[in-house]
Design an enzyme around this catalytic site. Structure first.
Site, PDB file in Angstrom:
ATOM      1  NE  ARG A 109      -1.152   2.290   2.959  1.00 22.06           N
ATOM      2  CZ  ARG A 109      -0.430   2.945   3.240  1.00 22.06           C
ATOM      3  NH1 ARG A 109      -0.056   4.023   2.814  1.00 22.06           N
ATOM      4  NH2 ARG A 109       0.371   2.438   4.678  1.00 22.06           N
ATOM      5  CD  GLU A 113      16.737  17.602   5.169  1.00 25.40           C
ATOM      6  OE1 GLU A 113      17.608  17.860   6.515  1.00 25.40           O
ATOM      7  OE2 GLU A 113      15.850  18.233   4.520  1.00 25.40           O
ATOM      8  N   GLY A 170      11.726  14.984  11.189  1.00 26.13           N
ATOM      9  CA  GLY A 170      11.266  14.161  11.014  1.00 26.13           C
ATOM     10  C   GLY A 170       9.564  14.804  11.644  1.00 26.13           C
ATOM     11  CB  ALA A 224      -0.343   9.697   2.038  1.00 25.16           C
ATOM     12  NE  ARG A 225      -0.083  13.079   8.222  1.00 22.13           N
ATOM     13  CZ  ARG A 225      -0.357  14.945   8.608  1.00 22.13           C
ATOM     14  NH1 ARG A 225      -0.537  15.565   8.238  1.00 22.13           N
ATOM     15  NH2 ARG A 225       1.540  14.561   9.109  1.00 22.13           N
ATOM     16  N   GLY A 255      -1.313 -17.781  19.484  1.00 29.23           N
ATOM     17  CA  GLY A 255       0.154 -18.426  20.414  1.00 29.23           C
ATOM     18  C   GLY A 255       1.135 -18.203  19.633  1.00 29.23           C
ATOM     19  CD  GLU A 264       2.234   9.741   4.636  1.00 29.77           C
ATOM     20  OE1 GLU A 264       1.913  10.958   5.172  1.00 29.77           O
ATOM     21  OE2 GLU A 264       2.517  10.181   3.475  1.00 29.77           O
ATOM     22  N   GLY A 265       3.218  11.353  10.078  1.00 29.34           N
ATOM     23  CA  GLY A 265       3.364  11.494  11.208  1.00 29.34           C
ATOM     24  C   GLY A 265       2.771  11.082  12.337  1.00 29.34           C
ATOM     25  CG  PHE A 272       3.077  21.386  17.212  1.00 30.69           C
ATOM     26  CD1 PHE A 272       2.461  19.700  16.848  1.00 30.69           C
ATOM     27  CD2 PHE A 272       1.900  22.283  16.480  1.00 30.69           C
ATOM     28  CE1 PHE A 272       1.987  19.170  16.302  1.00 30.69           C
ATOM     29  CE2 PHE A 272       0.612  21.328  15.667  1.00 30.69           C
ATOM     30  CZ  PHE A 272       0.650  19.792  15.977  1.00 30.69           C
TER      31      PHE A 272
HETATM   32  P1  TGC Z   1       2.440  25.432  10.586  1.00 31.14           P
HETATM   33  O1  TGC Z   1       2.664  26.284  10.473  1.00 31.14           O
HETATM   34  O2  TGC Z   1       1.597  24.455  11.498  1.00 31.14           O
HETATM   35  O3  TGC Z   1       1.513  25.229   8.779  1.00 31.14           O
HETATM   36  C1  TGC Z   1       2.595  25.778   7.948  1.00 31.14           C
HETATM   37  C2  TGC Z   1       1.589  25.950   6.789  1.00 31.14           C
HETATM   38  O4  TGC Z   1       1.420  23.619   6.627  1.00 31.14           O
HETATM   39  C3  TGC Z   1      -0.203  24.576   6.645  1.00 31.14           C
HETATM   40  N1  TGC Z   1      -0.327  23.556   7.460  1.00 31.14           N
HETATM   41  C4  TGC Z   1      -0.793  22.537   6.272  1.00 31.14           C
HETATM   42  N2  TGC Z   1      -1.826  22.427   4.734  1.00 31.14           N
HETATM   43  C5  TGC Z   1      -2.229  20.967   4.984  1.00 31.14           C
HETATM   44  N3  TGC Z   1      -2.216  20.561   5.334  1.00 31.14           N
HETATM   45  C6  TGC Z   1      -2.109  20.267   6.946  1.00 31.14           C
HETATM   46  N4  TGC Z   1      -2.184  18.920   7.643  1.00 31.14           N
HETATM   47  C7  TGC Z   1      -1.492  21.515   6.781  1.00 31.14           C
HETATM   48  N5  TGC Z   1      -1.047  21.145   8.561  1.00 31.14           N
HETATM   49  C8  TGC Z   1      -0.026  22.648   8.573  1.00 31.14           C
HETATM   50  C9  TGC Z   1       0.043  26.051   7.438  1.00 31.14           C
HETATM   51  O5  TGC Z   1      -1.666  26.256   8.012  1.00 31.14           O
HETATM   52  C10 TGC Z   1       0.728  26.150   7.309  1.00 31.14           C
HETATM   53  O6  TGC Z   1       0.291  27.485   6.443  1.00 31.14           O
HETATM   54  P2  TGC Z   1       0.821  28.993   5.417  1.00 31.14           P
HETATM   55  O7  TGC Z   1      -0.127  29.201   4.705  1.00 31.14           O
HETATM   56  O8  TGC Z   1       0.318  29.577   7.214  1.00 31.14           O
HETATM   57  O9  TGC Z   1       1.959  28.789   5.942  1.00 31.14           O
HETATM   58  O10 TGC Z   1       4.050  23.990  10.651  1.00 31.14           O
HETATM   59  P3  TGC Z   1       4.890  23.178  11.622  1.00 31.14           P
HETATM   60  O11 TGC Z   1       5.405  23.778  10.967  1.00 31.14           O
HETATM   61  O12 TGC Z   1       3.844  24.267  12.718  1.00 31.14           O
HETATM   62  O13 TGC Z   1       4.023  21.703  11.957  1.00 31.14           O
HETATM   63  C11 TGC Z   1       2.300  21.821  11.736  1.00 31.14           C
HETATM   64  C12 TGC Z   1       3.185  19.795  12.131  1.00 31.14           C
HETATM   65  C13 TGC Z   1       4.010  19.773  13.060  1.00 31.14           C
HETATM   66  C14 TGC Z   1       1.432  19.273  12.388  1.00 31.14           C
HETATM   67  C15 TGC Z   1       3.682  19.088  10.765  1.00 31.14           C
HETATM   68  O14 TGC Z   1       5.211  19.408  10.793  1.00 31.14           O
HETATM   69  C16 TGC Z   1       3.522  17.557  10.319  1.00 31.14           C
HETATM   70  O15 TGC Z   1       2.639  17.187   9.914  1.00 31.14           O
HETATM   71  N6  TGC Z   1       4.804  17.295  11.090  1.00 31.14           N
HETATM   72  C17 TGC Z   1       4.209  15.255  10.397  1.00 31.14           C
HETATM   73  C18 TGC Z   1       5.566  15.459   9.445  1.00 31.14           C
HETATM   74  C19 TGC Z   1       4.638  14.406   8.485  1.00 31.14           C
HETATM   75  O16 TGC Z   1       3.991  14.064   9.170  1.00 31.14           O
HETATM   76  N7  TGC Z   1       5.931  13.576   7.464  1.00 31.14           N
HETATM   77  C20 TGC Z   1       5.175  12.565   6.833  1.00 31.14           C
HETATM   78  C21 TGC Z   1       6.536  12.648   5.891  1.00 31.14           C
HETATM   79  S1  TGC Z   1       6.202  11.439   4.633  1.00 31.14           S
HETATM   80  C22 TGC Z   1       5.622   9.952   4.760  1.00 31.14           C
HETATM   81  O17 TGC Z   1       5.929   9.370   6.175  1.00 31.14           O
HETATM   82  C23 TGC Z   1       5.921   9.356   3.576  1.00 31.14           C
HETATM   83  S2  TGC Z   1       5.504   7.378   4.861  1.00 31.14           S
HETATM   84  C24 TGC Z   1       5.133   5.996   3.495  1.00 31.14           C
HETATM   85  C25 TGC Z   1       3.515   6.057   2.857  1.00 31.14           C
HETATM   86  O18 TGC Z   1       3.126   7.461   3.204  1.00 31.14           O
HETATM   87  O19 TGC Z   1       3.618   5.117   2.841  1.00 31.14           O
HETATM   88  P1  FAD Z   2      10.622  12.133  15.718  1.00 26.35           P
HETATM   89  O1  FAD Z   2      10.001  12.782  15.069  1.00 26.35           O
HETATM   90  O2  FAD Z   2      12.280  12.033  16.038  1.00 26.35           O
HETATM   91  O3  FAD Z   2      10.085  11.290  16.454  1.00 26.35           O
HETATM   92  C1  FAD Z   2      10.101  10.648  17.387  1.00 26.35           C
HETATM   93  C2  FAD Z   2       9.301  10.732  18.761  1.00 26.35           C
HETATM   94  O4  FAD Z   2       8.996  11.818  19.369  1.00 26.35           O
HETATM   95  C3  FAD Z   2       7.899   9.946  17.979  1.00 26.35           C
HETATM   96  O5  FAD Z   2       6.879   9.349  19.129  1.00 26.35           O
HETATM   97  C4  FAD Z   2       7.722  11.198  17.942  1.00 26.35           C
HETATM   98  O6  FAD Z   2       6.204  11.062  18.031  1.00 26.35           O
HETATM   99  C5  FAD Z   2       7.834  11.579  19.640  1.00 26.35           C
HETATM  100  N1  FAD Z   2       7.534  13.840  19.554  1.00 26.35           N
HETATM  101  C6  FAD Z   2       8.118  14.325  18.424  1.00 26.35           C
HETATM  102  N2  FAD Z   2       7.925  15.695  18.195  1.00 26.35           N
HETATM  103  C7  FAD Z   2       7.330  16.183  19.320  1.00 26.35           C
HETATM  104  C8  FAD Z   2       6.453  16.580  19.840  1.00 26.35           C
HETATM  105  N3  FAD Z   2       6.393  18.148  19.524  1.00 26.35           N
HETATM  106  N4  FAD Z   2       5.332  16.802  20.909  1.00 26.35           N
HETATM  107  C9  FAD Z   2       5.682  14.738  21.937  1.00 26.35           C
HETATM  108  N5  FAD Z   2       5.995  14.277  20.615  1.00 26.35           N
HETATM  109  C10 FAD Z   2       6.999  14.576  20.103  1.00 26.35           C
HETATM  110  N6  FAD Z   2       9.325  10.288   4.738  1.00 26.35           N
HETATM  111  C11 FAD Z   2       9.621  11.031   3.591  1.00 26.35           C
HETATM  112  O7  FAD Z   2       9.610  11.993   3.860  1.00 26.35           O
HETATM  113  N7  FAD Z   2       9.230  10.382   3.048  1.00 26.35           N
HETATM  114  C12 FAD Z   2       9.025   8.596   2.807  1.00 26.35           C
HETATM  115  O8  FAD Z   2       8.485   8.229   1.673  1.00 26.35           O
HETATM  116  C13 FAD Z   2       9.141   8.362   3.780  1.00 26.35           C
HETATM  117  N8  FAD Z   2       8.643   6.938   4.148  1.00 26.35           N
HETATM  118  C14 FAD Z   2       8.626   5.962   5.279  1.00 26.35           C
HETATM  119  C15 FAD Z   2       8.676   4.947   5.325  1.00 26.35           C
HETATM  120  C16 FAD Z   2       9.494   4.349   7.197  1.00 26.35           C
HETATM  121  C17 FAD Z   2       9.376   2.524   6.883  1.00 26.35           C
HETATM  122  C18 FAD Z   2       9.584   5.136   8.159  1.00 26.35           C
HETATM  123  C19 FAD Z   2       9.559   4.485   9.367  1.00 26.35           C
HETATM  124  C20 FAD Z   2       9.455   6.597   7.755  1.00 26.35           C
HETATM  125  C21 FAD Z   2       9.129   6.892   6.652  1.00 26.35           C
HETATM  126  N9  FAD Z   2       8.978   8.267   6.307  1.00 26.35           N
HETATM  127  C22 FAD Z   2       9.177   9.227   5.570  1.00 26.35           C
HETATM  128  C23 FAD Z   2       9.720   8.818   7.227  1.00 26.35           C
HETATM  129  C24 FAD Z   2       8.347   9.494   9.005  1.00 26.35           C
HETATM  130  O9  FAD Z   2       7.308  10.130   7.829  1.00 26.35           O
HETATM  131  C25 FAD Z   2       9.212   9.653   9.877  1.00 26.35           C
HETATM  132  O10 FAD Z   2       9.709   9.341  10.937  1.00 26.35           O
HETATM  133  C26 FAD Z   2       7.974  10.232  11.029  1.00 26.35           C
HETATM  134  O11 FAD Z   2       8.012  11.514  10.052  1.00 26.35           O
HETATM  135  C27 FAD Z   2       8.924  10.706  12.595  1.00 26.35           C
HETATM  136  O12 FAD Z   2       9.918  11.280  12.303  1.00 26.35           O
HETATM  137  P2  FAD Z   2      10.966  10.832  13.271  1.00 26.35           P
HETATM  138  O13 FAD Z   2      11.429   9.197  12.544  1.00 26.35           O
HETATM  139  O14 FAD Z   2      12.117  11.791  12.959  1.00 26.35           O
HETATM  140  O15 FAD Z   2      10.681  10.982  15.015  1.00 26.35           O
END
Ligand code: TGC
Ligand code: FAD
Length: 386
Positions: free
Chosen positions: A92, A135, A139, A244-245, A341, A365-366, A385
């Protein structure tokens, strides 16, 4: 009616939605289920072959309009994600990253030329994309990214690295998010560009049927038209994450369903104390709690699907789906593992594979905490945050 469909959710699906779900289930039965345990054990899979097959079936970027994409409803896409993840979360993920992250980024933030250049080939699975946001030191907080793109005449020069990138080592193009003097911008980076390096991350005990890589950009020179013109801040990649979420809210229910079906079958025939273990009240309580959670999670996903199809979904609603369904799917997988088991610790059954995979899904994905804080902020108006 399927015994796990306690509240007849089937009745809430349209004909086309059921058809897409059933076709996807058939594809998973034919191409994923027979081999996925082996891929998982070996940590290798035929990614390009699978991607071509998914492209032929119209599963890549399926909810996007035009450019060779199927243009289905968001709900149908979610149901397809559910079937793919019932096979394996890694499968997926492969499809999510291609469609919801890489293709969506180009579709939503690209120029007309970029869309024409890349999307039809990506929809066919002929070009594989990855999405580089995370990075090593950025994360949960991608705003702290260090990857930097500097302007050099009309070119851009990209330096830095990305970590944990799904499909990274098999991708033809990477969508890379980088800091610039003008804020965070997105770039389409061909992976054969000089200075681009991708290396597979080994020793994973989760999502082993998925390629996860580190990307390094060693002064990668890019033309101006590599820049996604409409992506002008961190909000752009975060918008891609919503897509994606959304798929994960559905997908995780597929993994949970597969675990529950497996455990129900096992418990019906496994005897201890001279009776099937399914006859013990303690086991039945577990099954009931899990089936109720599965149905609640399905309802939540379906509601998100309807909201998205109506163009009314908000990021907080998506967070609620990702938070709840990843958490509950993981709980269900762990409980099912225990019901099996000792047999539950082998790859002979899909349960421990799903359980270990869901640890990644819980984090990527968060994380659970990030989505909790997103919803907490929506409820209280206070950001917790930082
Ligand atoms: P913040 O200041 O709150 O927001 C910056 C700007 O972004 C807007 N915004 C959003 N817009 C659309 N959708 C959302 N979910 C949004 N969240 C925020 C916000 O309105 C603002 O816009 P503007 O116009 O004012 O500039 O940003 P922040 O730096 O405080 O961060 C917020 C936080 C913590 C929620 C965000 O950084 C976050 O979601 N962190 C988690 C990172 C994450 O999910 N990484 C995933 C990487 S990709 C991946 O994991 C792929 S896995 C493989 C698979 O999908 O199968
Ligand atoms: P961290 O951010 O270091 O977090 C470590 C712990 O601290 C977590 O429990 C977290 O919830 C907690 N924490 C952090 N900040 C706070 C806070 N403010 N308050 C309370 N708790 C907090 N990324 C991409 O960009 N593209 C991809 O395709 C992608 N694929 C992935 C595939 C796999 C198999 C995995 C494992 C990860 C992938 N990721 C990808 C990265 C993924 O999105 C990150 O691992 C994720 O966002 C968490 O970041 P981190 O691993 O650096 O953990």
């Amino acid at each position: 009616m399927h015994p796990l469909d306690l509240i007849d959710i089937e009745d809430m699906l349209g004909e086309e939605e059921r058809a897409i779900r059933d076709v996807t289930r058939g594809i998973v039965d034919d191409t994923v289920r027979p081999k996925v345990a082996m891929w998982w054990e070996e940590g290798e899979l035929p990614a390009r072959e699978l991607m071509t097959g998914f492209g032929e079936a119209g599963l890549l970027g399926m909810h996007l309009e035009g450019y060779g994409c199927a243009g289905t409803s968001a709900t149908a896409y979610g149901l397809a994600a559910m079937e793919l993840e019932a096979g394996d979360s890694g499968i997926r993920s492969m499809v999510s990253v291609q469609g919801s992250l890489a293709m969506y980024a180009i579709h939503r933030f690209g120029s007309p030329e970029q869309r024409e250049r890349w999307l039809p080939d990506m929809a066919r699975g002929a070009v594989i994309g990855c999405f580089g946001l995370t990075e090593a030191d950025a994360g949960s907080n991608p705003a702290s990214m260090r990857t930097y793109a500097r302007k050099d005449g009309t070119d851009w020069v990209l330096s830095g690295s990305k970590m944990w990138i799904t499909n990274g080592s098999v991708a033809d193009i990477a969508i890379v998010w980088a800091r610039t003097d003008d804020g965070i911008r997105g770039f389409i980076v061909p992976t054969d560009s000089p200075g681009f390096h991708a290396s597979v991350i080994h020793h994973k005990v989760s999502l082993r049927a998925s390629i996860t890589s580190e990307l390094v950009f060693d002064d990668v020179r890019l033309p101006q038209d590599a820049l996604l013109p409409e992506a002008t801040s961190l909000g752009a990649p975060l918008r891609c994450l919503n897509e994606a979420r959304f798929g994960i809210a559905f997908g995780t229910m597929g993994a949970a369903r597969e675990c529950l079906e497996t455990a129900l079958d096992y418990a019906a025939t496994r005897e201890q104390f001279d009776r099937p273990i399914s006859g013990f009240q303690l086991t039945q309580r577990k099954f009931v709690d899990m089936a109720v959670e599965l149905n609640k999670g399905m309802l939540l996903a379906l509601r998100l699907g309807r909201l998205k199809d109506a163009g009314r979904i908000t990021p907080e609603q998506v967070s609620a789906g990702k938070l709840n369904n990843a958490r509950e799917a993981l709980n269900i997988a762990r409980e099912c593992r225990a019901i099996l088991g000792g047999s539950g610790i082998t790859l002979e059954y899909p349960v421990i594979r799903h359980m270990n995979n869901l640890e990644s899904v819980y984090t990527y994905e968060g994380t659970n905490e990030m989505h909790t804080l997103v919803i907490g902020q929506a409820l209280t108006g206070v950001s917790a945050f930082r």
